[in-house]
Design an enzyme around this catalytic site. Sequence first.
Site, PDB file in Angstrom:
ATOM      1  N   HIS A  24      -0.696  -7.720   2.292  1.00  0.00           N
ATOM      2  CA  HIS A  24      -2.108  -8.022   2.608  1.00  0.00           C
ATOM      3  C   HIS A  24      -3.406  -9.083   2.527  1.00  0.00           C
ATOM      4  O   HIS A  24      -4.552  -8.526   2.202  1.00  0.00           O
ATOM      5  CB  HIS A  24      -2.997  -6.330   2.286  1.00  0.00           C
ATOM      6  CG  HIS A  24      -2.309  -5.287   2.372  1.00  0.00           C
ATOM      7  ND1 HIS A  24      -3.020  -4.424   3.748  1.00  0.00           N
ATOM      8  CD2 HIS A  24      -1.278  -4.182   1.950  1.00  0.00           C
ATOM      9  CE1 HIS A  24      -2.388  -2.971   3.699  1.00  0.00           C
ATOM     10  NE2 HIS A  24      -1.095  -3.354   3.653  1.00  0.00           N
TER      11      HIS A  24
ATOM     12  N   ASN B 167      -4.385   2.877   5.301  1.00  0.00           N
ATOM     13  CA  ASN B 167      -4.320   1.938   6.367  1.00  0.00           C
ATOM     14  C   ASN B 167      -5.199   2.693   6.896  1.00  0.00           C
ATOM     15  O   ASN B 167      -5.423   3.290   7.737  1.00  0.00           O
ATOM     16  CB  ASN B 167      -2.649   1.740   5.657  1.00  0.00           C
ATOM     17  CG  ASN B 167      -1.904   1.135   5.552  1.00  0.00           C
ATOM     18  OD1 ASN B 167      -1.961   0.100   4.934  1.00  0.00           O
ATOM     19  ND2 ASN B 167      -0.792   1.853   4.653  1.00  0.00           N
TER      20      ASN B 167
END
Length: 505
Positions: free
Chosen positions: A56, A129
């Site tokens: 990420h 997510n």
Amino acid sequence: MSQQDKKLTGVFGHPVSDRENSMTAGPRGPLLMQDIYFLEQMSQFDREVIPERRMHAKGSGAFGTFTVTKDITKYTNAKIFSEIGKQTEMFARFSTVAGERGAADAERDIRGFALKFYTEEGNWDLVGNNTPVFFFRDPKLFVSLNRAVKRDPRTNMRDAQNNWDFWTGLPEALHQVTILMSDRGIPKDLRHMHGFGSHTYSMYNDSGERVWVKFHFRTQQGIENLTDEEAAEIIATDRDSSQRDLFEAIEKGDYPKWTMYIQVMTEEQAKNHKDNPFDLTKVWYHDEYPLIEVGEFELNRNPDNYFTDVEQAAFAPTNIIPGLDFSPDKMLQGRLFSYGDAQRYRLGVNHWQIPVNQPKGVGIENICPFSRDGQMRVVDNNQGGGTHHYPNNHGKFDSQPEYKKPPFPTDGYGYEYNQRQDDDNYFEQPGKLFRLQSEDAKERIFTNTANAMEGVTDDVKRRHIRHCYKADPEYGKGVAKALGIDINSIDLETENDETYENFEK
């Protein structure tokens, strides 16, 4: 003082006499080590890059407000949900997963969906997510996922072979892979995608009654996605397309919103659930556990400085508030350690003092007095000379037993239980997901899969075809055709699922 009136100083406040000309021995001579401003600037510059997130790394963020719209106090006594209309300040960070800081926003990838709520009971981080499931259900595989989707150690290039070799070694990954190869594998931007807490959490009320919950965040902007061709065209001209879209929308007052929902499962329902309700590779069907509206959040303020607020934002699922709790979800349990540990490495042990991470609903003077010292301890005078031990005869810093959580249900002895003996229902849910697609959407799954598997060896392609076929014969046949492989050459009914423990050649 206006910006125009400001005069240049060094970091310790000394006036800078010359910004453009270094101090030298003569007009054409070598530099002198006593040019303090030059030394200061270069040494500062040499250290200004902090470690990027291991996953990420490329992210965008904004501040906003969460508002309660429905009453869920029968499930939880968390004060953030205590009354309809209540508002809580928050921060959101969206990200791609596999790419580095400079990666393109429009890549086919999972998107991170991390939320930080500044409640009066401390910060609540919901680290999710844009998909409701994940590739596997045991955190011991997490490091290997990182290796597989990132750069090859020899070539230093992203490698589809590594990626698909890993995914096809885990039949439970097919659900997430199907989502990733579908239209939703490339969101048009960050405003036009849903978010999910993904894990199973729990809530408890004033009576200590516990329920299991999943969090959903549905975009009010509608779902919009990109095809491979559209994404390639965007990447060629703008690698920051999603970041730009979010920033510019907020700047012009077009504030994006998401509606928060929960699914609720009682402890009794969990005991009788067909599958493991804490399995991160599976969803709870909405007809059995319908969505219950909770509230909405709006993102309405861009950070003044990207590094200060977005790059230094630290999320960890251990940041949870009274009224909410964890579950036996193995992946969640693994993240309880890894996220905080990674932030302490990346930002330092006192990263909670960085403004974006500070608990805003709790006075800084009330933060744990027993956590002291460490690098960059700056904002609270290191608790001064106050009491730093417990028990003490000052009656300070007593525990708050009224916040004790109800007993956490567990069973069994400590052992490395084989997850595949517990549940081998890998293909039911990806099959149902595939059948929900329109005919055109199915064709795009086939094409996207073939594009993503370019350069992958036939043995890995055959494993994937077999898994797709077990989910739905049409799925397997379509992928085989797109890959140019005769499906009749594959043993489709083998009883041994091809896991990393038992590959069939």
